[in-house]
Write an enzyme that holds these catalytic residues in place. Sequence first.
Site, mmCIF file in Angstrom:
data_model
loop_
_atom_site.group_PDB
_atom_site.id
_atom_site.type_symbol
_atom_site.label_atom_id
_atom_site.label_comp_id
_atom_site.label_asym_id
_atom_site.label_seq_id
_atom_site.Cartn_x
_atom_site.Cartn_y
_atom_site.Cartn_z
ATOM 1 N N GLN A 31 -16.303 -49.371 -10.796
ATOM 2 C CA GLN A 31 -17.222 -48.094 -11.787
ATOM 3 C C GLN A 31 -18.005 -49.548 -12.792
ATOM 4 O O GLN A 31 -18.074 -50.917 -12.883
ATOM 5 C CB GLN A 31 -16.809 -47.806 -12.732
ATOM 6 C CG GLN A 31 -15.546 -48.252 -14.047
ATOM 7 C CD GLN A 31 -14.764 -47.807 -14.060
ATOM 8 O OE1 GLN A 31 -14.311 -46.034 -13.746
ATOM 9 N NE2 GLN A 31 -13.361 -48.050 -14.328
ATOM 10 N N HIS A 62 -8.430 -39.859 -29.816
ATOM 11 C CA HIS A 62 -7.217 -40.645 -29.731
ATOM 12 C C HIS A 62 -5.983 -40.647 -31.017
ATOM 13 O O HIS A 62 -4.650 -40.268 -30.345
ATOM 14 C CB HIS A 62 -7.340 -42.036 -29.964
ATOM 15 C CG HIS A 62 -8.627 -43.312 -28.823
ATOM 16 N ND1 HIS A 62 -9.713 -43.571 -29.521
ATOM 17 C CD2 HIS A 62 -8.058 -42.653 -28.204
ATOM 18 C CE1 HIS A 62 -10.141 -44.245 -27.954
ATOM 19 N NE2 HIS A 62 -9.166 -43.588 -27.050
ATOM 20 N N ASP A 86 -10.234 -48.529 -23.547
ATOM 21 C CA ASP A 86 -10.303 -48.984 -24.483
ATOM 22 C C ASP A 86 -9.169 -49.232 -25.907
ATOM 23 O O ASP A 86 -10.308 -50.133 -27.267
ATOM 24 C CB ASP A 86 -11.309 -47.743 -25.343
ATOM 25 C CG ASP A 86 -10.820 -46.740 -25.518
ATOM 26 O OD1 ASP A 86 -9.448 -46.105 -26.370
ATOM 27 O OD2 ASP A 86 -10.933 -45.571 -24.958
ATOM 28 N N GLU A 106 -4.349 -50.196 -16.283
ATOM 29 C CA GLU A 106 -5.774 -49.494 -16.390
ATOM 30 C C GLU A 106 -5.506 -50.838 -14.677
ATOM 31 O O GLU A 106 -5.062 -50.881 -14.774
ATOM 32 C CB GLU A 106 -5.802 -50.052 -18.016
ATOM 33 C CG GLU A 106 -7.307 -50.254 -17.210
ATOM 34 C CD GLU A 106 -7.951 -48.839 -17.248
ATOM 35 O OE1 GLU A 106 -9.004 -48.830 -16.291
ATOM 36 O OE2 GLU A 106 -8.295 -48.090 -17.992
ATOM 37 N N GLY A 138 -2.372 -46.530 -11.191
ATOM 38 C CA GLY A 138 -0.984 -45.873 -11.981
ATOM 39 C C GLY A 138 -0.337 -44.340 -11.365
ATOM 40 O O GLY A 138 0.125 -44.348 -11.494
ATOM 41 N N ASP A 156 -4.746 -40.816 -20.496
ATOM 42 C CA ASP A 156 -6.234 -40.909 -21.064
ATOM 43 C C ASP A 156 -7.263 -41.551 -19.932
ATOM 44 O O ASP A 156 -7.737 -42.322 -19.693
ATOM 45 C CB ASP A 156 -5.773 -42.002 -22.666
ATOM 46 C CG ASP A 156 -6.841 -42.548 -23.111
ATOM 47 O OD1 ASP A 156 -8.309 -41.546 -23.078
ATOM 48 O OD2 ASP A 156 -7.512 -42.773 -23.943
ATOM 49 N N ASP A 159 -12.960 -38.191 -16.703
ATOM 50 C CA ASP A 159 -13.389 -37.101 -16.370
ATOM 51 C C ASP A 159 -13.734 -36.814 -14.429
ATOM 52 O O ASP A 159 -13.477 -38.097 -13.863
ATOM 53 C CB ASP A 159 -15.256 -37.164 -16.283
ATOM 54 C CG ASP A 159 -15.573 -36.644 -17.752
ATOM 55 O OD1 ASP A 159 -14.639 -36.103 -18.232
ATOM 56 O OD2 ASP A 159 -17.012 -36.288 -18.552
#
Length: 279
Positions: A31, A62, A86, A106, A138, A156, A159
């Site tokens: 991305q 969060h 993040d 991640e 994941g 977390d 979209d």
Amino acid sequence: MCLWYDETFDDQSRLGLRVEKTLFSGQSDYQKIEVIDTVGFGRVLVIDNVFMTSEYDEFLYHEMLTQPAMTTAPSVERVLVIGGGDGGTVREVLRHPDVKQCVMIEIDRMVVDVCREHLPGIGTAWSDPRLDLRFIDGIDYVKTSDDEKYDVILLDGTDPVGPGAMLFDERFYEGCKRMLAPGGVMALQSESPLLMLDVFIETQHKLRKLFEEVHPYMGPVPLYGTCTWSLTWCSDTGEPLRADPERQAAIVEGSKAYNPELHRAIFALPNYVKRALKL
């Protein structure tokens, strides 16, 4: 000359932030990643032209994703976080002294590297020895891992587009439940009922096929355009409003938003959501 960064929602509306400078812009294997320094929201993480989090309002997201699950699960010794590059979610998890291990998965290492450098005020727990950071897929992990099961799982994700689309797939949720200990709690971001009602409802239906207790809750996140955002609490046992007062007391003073009164309030749904879900 003023520079603005706009996020457009389905070619119907847009949110613009006034930019002072771009701190990072790069393309990972997955991305486009940017960090912009803005006038009103401070530093902002942008992925594929979508605002992800900001220094100004990140705590609203969060804390609300993390603390309702962390204060209601029977145990919080082992926690799994999927996404959250993040660092804000693992920060909130590791505020709890009862946590012995937090595994964070991640897929995109660049997100973490960029956020560690440019958003250090959000991810403040990277050096915590209880954190086990893994750069793997994941989805594959929850489907195939033989690791010990987790007391709390927090999703977390972005979209449901690009690499984040599979995080809304029913088979992924099945894998997450497979990795959840008996009585454990899972929480996830579930989009805006105002902006993405169809996705919100579909997500609730998928989760209700798997869990006995599925409770969406809502709160404001100004960066996300409609301001109103939803998250969802899932378990086979327990109640989302039955929080451990000692766990709450341990983290309330250091929270910008979360407290016992707000915990109760966010699970009250407006009529348009209740009617959409036929509650």
